[in-house]
Design an enzyme around this catalytic site. Structure first.
Site, short mmCIF file in Angstrom:
data_model
loop_
_atom_site.label_atom_id
_atom_site.label_comp_id
_atom_site.label_asym_id
_atom_site.label_seq_id
_atom_site.Cartn_x
_atom_site.Cartn_y
_atom_site.Cartn_z
N THR A 1 0.85 -1.21 0.00
CA THR A 1 0.00 0.00 0.00
C THR A 1 0.88 1.25 0.00
O THR A 1 1.75 1.36 -0.86
CB THR A 1 -1.06 -0.05 1.11
OG1 THR A 1 -0.41 0.10 2.37
CG2 THR A 1 -1.87 -1.34 1.06
N GLU B 1 1.17 -3.33 4.52
CA GLU B 1 0.32 -2.15 4.70
C GLU B 1 1.16 -0.88 4.95
O GLU B 1 2.40 -0.94 4.99
CB GLU B 1 -0.66 -2.42 5.87
CG GLU B 1 -2.06 -2.75 5.39
CD GLU B 1 -2.81 -1.49 4.93
OE1 GLU B 1 -2.18 -0.43 4.74
OE2 GLU B 1 -4.05 -1.58 4.78
N HIS B 2 0.47 0.24 5.14
CA HIS B 2 1.09 1.56 5.19
C HIS B 2 2.22 1.69 6.23
O HIS B 2 2.20 1.07 7.28
CB HIS B 2 0.03 2.61 5.51
CG HIS B 2 -0.60 2.39 6.86
ND1 HIS B 2 -0.11 2.93 8.02
CD2 HIS B 2 -1.66 1.61 7.22
CE1 HIS B 2 -0.84 2.54 9.03
NE2 HIS B 2 -1.79 1.73 8.59
N ASP B 3 3.18 2.52 5.92
CA ASP B 3 4.21 2.96 6.86
C ASP B 3 5.09 1.82 7.40
O ASP B 3 5.60 1.93 8.52
CB ASP B 3 3.58 3.73 8.04
CG ASP B 3 2.83 4.96 7.56
OD1 ASP B 3 3.46 5.81 6.92
OD2 ASP B 3 1.61 5.05 7.81
N ASN C 1 2.69 0.15 10.07
CA ASN C 1 3.65 0.54 11.12
C ASN C 1 4.41 -0.64 11.70
O ASN C 1 4.52 -0.81 12.92
CB ASN C 1 2.94 1.30 12.26
CG ASN C 1 2.36 2.61 11.78
OD1 ASN C 1 1.14 2.76 11.65
ND2 ASN C 1 3.22 3.55 11.51
#
Ligand code: UDP
Length: 223
Positions: free
Chosen positions: A122, A140-142, A160
C-alpha cells in the site's frame, strides 16, 4: 535488445514460480525468449520449463553487453552471497513484478525484488534489496522492511511494522499493526513460523510460532 541477457537464478521451486512472471515481462517489452534463461549451479537438466539452464560461469560466457539477474532462491543468505557475486561480475539486479500485483503511493522498493501475483504494497513503505513477496502477501502503510527479507505466501503485514534484514516470515503469518512512532519490530534474522500471529516485537535472530506467537526455544520442535 539482442545484446542483453536476462536470467532467473535458481531453477528449483522458487525460480520456477518466478519464471512465468519474467516471461510476461519479456513479452511486454519485446524481449526474445531466447534471451531469458535460468542460472543454476547444481543444474540437473539443460532445460527446465522450456528455458535453457546455465551455470553462472556459462551465463557469463554467453555473448552479451548487459546482463540482468533476479535471485529467485528463498534462502536469504544464499541471495546475499549471489548478489555480491553478480555485482562483482557486473551483472545487474532485476526486479520482477506480477501484473496482478498492486503498488500504491510512495513505495520505495529496493533492487532485485520479486513481487508475486496478488501481492499488494500500500502506501508510504520502504523496502530494501532482494525482497521476496510471495503470492497473496500484503504490506500495509508505513512499514519499513530491510534487505533480503522473505515473505512466504499469504503474509499479512499490517501498518507501522519494521522488519530487519534477512527476516523470514512464514506462510499465512499475521503481523499486528504497530503505532505511528512506535512500530511493531521484527528483528534482523528473525523467523516467524507458518500461521503465527505476531502481537509483539520479535528480537533479532529469534524464531516465534503459534497464536499468539511465542519464542521457540532451542531444541524445541514446532508442531
Ligand atoms: N543454487 C545455485 N547456486 C548457489 C546456490 C543455490 O544455483 O550458489 C541453486 C540450487 O542448485 C537449487 C536452487 O538454487 O537449484 C535452490 O533451490 P531450493 O530448492 O534449495 O530452494 P528454493 O527454490 O525454494 O529457493
Amino acid at each position: 535488445m539482442s545484446d542483453t541477457l536476462f536470467a532467473i537464478y535458481g531453477a528449483s521451486g522458487c525460480g520456477r514460480g518466478v519464471m512465468p512472471l519474467a516471461r510476461a515481462h519479456c513479452h511486454a517489452h519485446n524481449i526474445a525468449l531466447e534471451q531469458l534463461v535460468f542460472i543454476d549451479d547444481g543444474r540437473i537438466s539443460d532445460e527446465v520449463n522450456c528455458h535453457r539452464v546455465l551455470t553462472f560461469a556459462e551465463f557469463m560466457a554467453q555473448p552479451a553487453d548487459r546482463r540482468f539477474v533476479n535471485l529467485a532462491i528463498a534462502d536469504s543468505r544464499v541471495r546475499e552471497r549471489l548478489a555480491h557475486k553478480c555485482a562483482e561480475n557486473g551483472v545487474l539486479p532485476w526486479t520482477i513484478r506480477a501484473e496482478a500485483s498492486q503498488i500504491y503511493d510512495d513505495v520505495v522498493l529496493g533492487d532485485g525484488a520479486i513481487i508475486c501475483a496478488y501481492v499488494t504494497l500500500t502506501s508510504n513503505i520502504r523496502i530494501g534489496r532482494h525482497f521476496h513477496a510471495n503470492l497473496y502477501s500484503y504490506v500495509e502503510h508505513d512499514c519499513v522492511i530491510g534487505d533480503f527479507v522473505t515473505f512466504a505466501p499469504g503474509v499479512h503485514c499490517n501498518g507501522n511494522v519494521e522488519i530487519g534484514d534477512h527476516a523470514y516470515i512464514g506462510a499465512g503469518a499475521l503481523i499486528r499493526q504497530g503505532k505511528p512512532g512506535q512500530p511493531l519490530r521484527i528483528g534482523a534474522g528473525a523467523v516467524v513460523g507458518m500461521g503465527a500471529v505476531v502481537t509483539k516485537d520479535v528480537p533479532p535472530g529469534v524464531t516465534v510460532v503459534g497464536n499468539p506467537a511465542r519464542r521457540l526455544e532451542k531444541g524445541e520442535k514446532h508442531g
